[in-house]
Write a protein that holds these residues in place. Structure first.
Motif, PDB file in Angstrom:
ATOM      1  N   ILE A   9       7.889 -14.139   6.454  1.00 45.09           N
ATOM      2  CA  ILE A   9       7.167 -15.195   6.422  1.00 45.09           C
ATOM      3  C   ILE A   9       6.946 -15.409   4.727  1.00 45.09           C
ATOM      4  O   ILE A   9       6.355 -14.882   3.973  1.00 45.09           O
ATOM      5  CB  ILE A   9       5.812 -15.500   6.885  1.00 45.09           C
ATOM      6  CG1 ILE A   9       6.331 -15.262   8.518  1.00 45.09           C
ATOM      7  CG2 ILE A   9       5.238 -17.045   6.733  1.00 45.09           C
ATOM      8  CD1 ILE A   9       4.755 -14.867   9.160  1.00 45.09           C
ATOM      9  N   LEU A  10       7.498 -16.726   4.429  1.00 41.55           N
ATOM     10  CA  LEU A  10       7.002 -17.434   3.024  1.00 41.55           C
ATOM     11  C   LEU A  10       6.189 -18.434   2.990  1.00 41.55           C
ATOM     12  O   LEU A  10       6.412 -19.362   4.084  1.00 41.55           O
ATOM     13  CB  LEU A  10       8.438 -17.823   2.287  1.00 41.55           C
ATOM     14  CG  LEU A  10       9.735 -16.942   2.014  1.00 41.55           C
ATOM     15  CD1 LEU A  10      10.801 -17.624   1.498  1.00 41.55           C
ATOM     16  CD2 LEU A  10       9.292 -15.900   1.301  1.00 41.55           C
ATOM     17  N   GLN A  11       5.140 -18.279   2.335  1.00 36.65           N
ATOM     18  CA  GLN A  11       4.079 -19.287   2.400  1.00 36.65           C
ATOM     19  C   GLN A  11       3.938 -19.853   0.839  1.00 36.65           C
ATOM     20  O   GLN A  11       3.783 -19.079  -0.071  1.00 36.65           O
ATOM     21  CB  GLN A  11       2.950 -18.840   2.978  1.00 36.65           C
ATOM     22  CG  GLN A  11       3.017 -18.563   4.593  1.00 36.65           C
ATOM     23  CD  GLN A  11       1.818 -18.390   5.165  1.00 36.65           C
ATOM     24  OE1 GLN A  11       1.040 -19.378   5.371  1.00 36.65           O
ATOM     25  NE2 GLN A  11       1.704 -16.999   5.738  1.00 36.65           N
ATOM     26  N   THR A  32       3.501  -9.769  -1.248  1.00 44.21           N
ATOM     27  CA  THR A  32       2.960  -9.868  -2.734  1.00 44.21           C
ATOM     28  C   THR A  32       2.687 -11.493  -2.817  1.00 44.21           C
ATOM     29  O   THR A  32       3.046 -12.022  -1.716  1.00 44.21           O
ATOM     30  CB  THR A  32       4.305  -9.574  -3.731  1.00 44.21           C
ATOM     31  OG1 THR A  32       3.872  -9.697  -4.897  1.00 44.21           O
ATOM     32  CG2 THR A  32       5.475 -10.580  -3.351  1.00 44.21           C
ATOM     33  N   ALA A  33       2.148 -11.795  -3.735  1.00 42.43           N
ATOM     34  CA  ALA A  33       1.726 -13.124  -4.095  1.00 42.43           C
ATOM     35  C   ALA A  33       1.820 -13.608  -5.509  1.00 42.43           C
ATOM     36  O   ALA A  33       1.878 -12.540  -6.287  1.00 42.43           O
ATOM     37  CB  ALA A  33       0.392 -13.469  -3.769  1.00 42.43           C
ATOM     38  N   ALA A  49      -5.863 -12.041  -8.074  1.00 42.30           N
ATOM     39  CA  ALA A  49      -6.863 -11.115  -7.976  1.00 42.30           C
ATOM     40  C   ALA A  49      -6.735 -10.183  -7.002  1.00 42.30           C
ATOM     41  O   ALA A  49      -7.409  -9.093  -7.223  1.00 42.30           O
ATOM     42  CB  ALA A  49      -8.226 -11.636  -7.947  1.00 42.30           C
ATOM     43  N   THR A  50      -5.927 -10.308  -6.142  1.00 44.44           N
ATOM     44  CA  THR A  50      -5.922  -9.233  -4.855  1.00 44.44           C
ATOM     45  C   THR A  50      -4.314  -8.631  -4.888  1.00 44.44           C
ATOM     46  O   THR A  50      -3.481  -9.248  -5.129  1.00 44.44           O
ATOM     47  CB  THR A  50      -6.114  -9.733  -3.303  1.00 44.44           C
ATOM     48  OG1 THR A  50      -5.205 -10.900  -3.289  1.00 44.44           O
ATOM     49  CG2 THR A  50      -7.625 -10.211  -3.534  1.00 44.44           C
ATOM     50  N   ASN A  51      -4.535  -7.187  -4.826  1.00 42.69           N
ATOM     51  CA  ASN A  51      -3.096  -6.401  -4.976  1.00 42.69           C
ATOM     52  C   ASN A  51      -3.209  -5.194  -4.047  1.00 42.69           C
ATOM     53  O   ASN A  51      -4.031  -4.348  -4.246  1.00 42.69           O
ATOM     54  CB  ASN A  51      -2.668  -6.150  -6.329  1.00 42.69           C
ATOM     55  CG  ASN A  51      -1.410  -5.573  -6.510  1.00 42.69           C
ATOM     56  OD1 ASN A  51      -0.662  -5.825  -5.665  1.00 42.69           O
ATOM     57  ND2 ASN A  51      -1.167  -4.970  -7.476  1.00 42.69           N
ATOM     58  N   PRO A  52      -2.711  -5.338  -2.887  1.00 40.90           N
ATOM     59  CA  PRO A  52      -1.938  -6.424  -2.197  1.00 40.90           C
ATOM     60  C   PRO A  52      -2.678  -7.413  -1.830  1.00 40.90           C
ATOM     61  O   PRO A  52      -3.726  -7.174  -1.515  1.00 40.90           O
ATOM     62  CB  PRO A  52      -0.948  -5.887  -0.906  1.00 40.90           C
ATOM     63  CG  PRO A  52      -1.894  -4.741  -0.601  1.00 40.90           C
ATOM     64  CD  PRO A  52      -2.567  -4.211  -1.685  1.00 40.90           C
ATOM     65  N   PRO A  53      -2.167  -8.735  -1.594  1.00 39.41           N
ATOM     66  CA  PRO A  53      -2.836  -9.883  -1.019  1.00 39.41           C
ATOM     67  C   PRO A  53      -3.332  -9.516   0.514  1.00 39.41           C
ATOM     68  O   PRO A  53      -2.875  -8.536   1.089  1.00 39.41           O
ATOM     69  CB  PRO A  53      -2.004 -11.135  -1.247  1.00 39.41           C
ATOM     70  CG  PRO A  53      -0.665 -10.413  -1.339  1.00 39.41           C
ATOM     71  CD  PRO A  53      -0.931  -9.219  -2.018  1.00 39.41           C
ATOM     72  N   ILE A  73       4.638 -13.754   0.175  1.00 39.39           N
ATOM     73  CA  ILE A  73       5.576 -13.111   0.810  1.00 39.39           C
ATOM     74  C   ILE A  73       4.730 -12.164   1.847  1.00 39.39           C
ATOM     75  O   ILE A  73       4.183 -11.286   1.492  1.00 39.39           O
ATOM     76  CB  ILE A  73       6.993 -12.705   0.134  1.00 39.39           C
ATOM     77  CG1 ILE A  73       7.205 -13.776  -0.733  1.00 39.39           C
ATOM     78  CG2 ILE A  73       7.830 -11.934   1.165  1.00 39.39           C
ATOM     79  CD1 ILE A  73       8.194 -13.171  -1.888  1.00 39.39           C
ATOM     80  N   GLY A  74       5.288 -12.009   3.191  1.00 39.56           N
ATOM     81  CA  GLY A  74       4.979 -11.047   4.088  1.00 39.56           C
ATOM     82  C   GLY A  74       5.391 -11.344   5.453  1.00 39.56           C
ATOM     83  O   GLY A  74       6.350 -11.985   5.624  1.00 39.56           O
TER      84      GLY A  74
END
Length: 75
Positions: A9-11, A32-33, A49-53, A73-74
């Protein structure tokens, strides 16, 4: 957003920096974001700020313009 047959999914979207909730929640993982400043004077990268989102949101630190575009992407 777009959802492919393999589950990927791409958002994407735009708005202000801070907590961004995705249009749909990922069911497995957010890989990833990316976020970019969309000020007219520059195209500075805004750190995520979040890794991974997380599967339902990301937190984007504010930039000078505070208006950003984002892509996640997820699955």
């Amino acid at each position: 957003y777009v959802k492919f047959s393999n589950g990927l999914i791409l958002q994407w979207g735009y708005g202000t920096a801070g907590i961004i909730t995705y249009p749909i929640q990922f069911t497995e993982i957010a890989y990833t974001a990316f976020a970019c400043d969309i000020a007219e004077s520059n195209n500075n990268i805004v750190s995520v700020a979040t890794n991974p989102p997380e599967i339902n949101q990301i937190v984007v630190r504010p930039s000078a313009a505070k208006t950003i575009t984002w892509l996640v992407i997820g699955k």
